[in-house]
Write an enzyme that holds these catalytic residues in place. Structure first.
Site, PDB file in Angstrom:
ATOM      1  N   HIS A 157     -73.457 -74.538   8.924  1.00  0.00           N
ATOM      2  CA  HIS A 157     -74.104 -73.969   7.738  1.00  0.00           C
ATOM      3  C   HIS A 157     -73.566 -72.562   7.475  1.00  0.00           C
ATOM      4  CE1 HIS A 157     -77.034 -77.242   8.244  1.00  0.00           C
ATOM      5  NE2 HIS A 157     -77.335 -77.030   6.968  1.00  0.00           N
ATOM      6  N   LYS A 161     -78.002 -68.571   7.418  1.00  0.00           N
ATOM      7  CA  LYS A 161     -79.052 -69.455   7.963  1.00  0.00           C
ATOM      8  C   LYS A 161     -79.630 -68.864   9.240  1.00  0.00           C
ATOM      9  CE  LYS A 161     -80.143 -74.277   8.922  1.00  0.00           C
ATOM     10  NZ  LYS A 161     -81.354 -74.223   8.107  1.00  0.00           N
TER      11      LYS A 161
END
Ligand code: NAD
Length: 268
Positions: A157, A161
């Site tokens: 990600h 995040k």
């Protein structure tokens, strides 16, 4: 047949704007209104303009109850506290309710389950059709392959995040565990570093990458001696979550009250 009248909660948000685009591009659905928090600077603006498409002649408003009363189905991507309040309104009006908000506390989650006694409720932490299929395929492969196949889940990600592994990686791990008839809590290996010893047979391993603006990549690896199966899903844009939520919204038409997930919508 007339279009399904869709109301959006969190209309000025990242997902709210994507939802306006997704409903507009879908057949059989029309955005009839969207609500955001009182005092939001975008209040009164055209929803199409906010979403970066042609004006729709419908503006961002603030009256949640009126929207529930007017709509056939409401899609909610807001914040947990507000979603719990909205779920109570859904229970009162009986309007179909599609919930994408994540990070709910148990009592907030209970309000959503409760709404399912009075209205059609669809909830998913990930509405992407591809991710839901990947979850189902993972469960199926884990059912068929014995533990001579080591299961490893890799996710990547964007750099912002804050939690790891992702909720979707954990959902993939749970599906693998279900397929094997074990619980993820017993089998998860989430933090390898240093002299870890050899891999334990039957473990479900996780590896996490962070960087750039990656929207969300997940791979489930089934590795045996001399052969390997890999299931990979790559999200390019949040529009995929919006399209999935609109798919769920269309699915609610004519259904009986109940609590459903994307796995029900997709018959997985
Ligand atoms: P965002 O912060 O961009 O949008 C949330 C919106 O909700 C904001 O515009 C905010 O003003 C609005 N809001 C706050 N209080 C409100 C109120 N009282 N009434 C109406 N609107 C109100 O966030 P986002 O990226 O759009 O994500 C929203 C939620 O959806 C998060 O919980 C996120 O994790 C979740 N999400 C779920 C999926 C999925 O597939 N299920 C995918 C992406 C995001």
């Amino acid at each position: 047949m007339s279009d399904l009248a869709v109301g959006i909660l969190g209309g000025a948000g990242r997902m709210g704007r994507a939802l306006v685009r997704a409903v507009t591009e879908a057949k059989g659905a029309t955005v009839i209104g969207a609500v955001d928090a009182p005092g939001n600077p975008e209040m009164g603006k055209d929803l199409g303009t906010l979403a970066g498409i042609d004006p729709l002649g419908v503006t961002l408003g603030g009256d949640v109850r009126a929207l529930f009363e007017k709509a056939d189905v409401i899609i909610d991507f807001t914040i947990p506290r507000v979603t719990a309040e909205n779920a109570r309104v859904a229970a009162e009006t009986g309007t179909a309710y599609v919930v994408g908000t994540t990070g709910l506390e148990p009592e907030q989650q209970a309000a959503i389950a409760e709404a399912g006694r009075r209205a059609v409720v669809v909830q998913a932490a990930n509405f992407s059709l591809g991710v839901n299929l990947t979850i189902a395929l993972t469960r199926r492969l884990a059912e068929v392959l014995d533990d001579s196949f080591d299961i490893e889940i890799v996710e990547m990600h964007h750099r912002h995040k804050v939690d790891a592994p992702s909720g979707t990686a954990l959902a993939l791990g749970r599906a693998a565990a279900e397929g094997r008839g074990v619980t993820l809590e017993d089998k998860a290996d989430r933090g390898r570093d240093g002299i870890t010893g050899a891999r334990k047979r039957g473990d479900i391993g996780f590896a996490v990458l962070r960087g750039g603006n990656v929207a969300g990549d997940h791979t489930v690896v089934f590795a045996a001696d001399d052969e390997r199966i890999e299931l990979t899903h790559k999200a390019g844009d949040r529009i995929i979550f919006a399209r999935g939520a609109v798919h769920a919204a269309l699915w609610t038409a004519g259904k009986s009250a109940g609590y459903y997930t994307m796995q029900d919508v997709l018959k997985l």
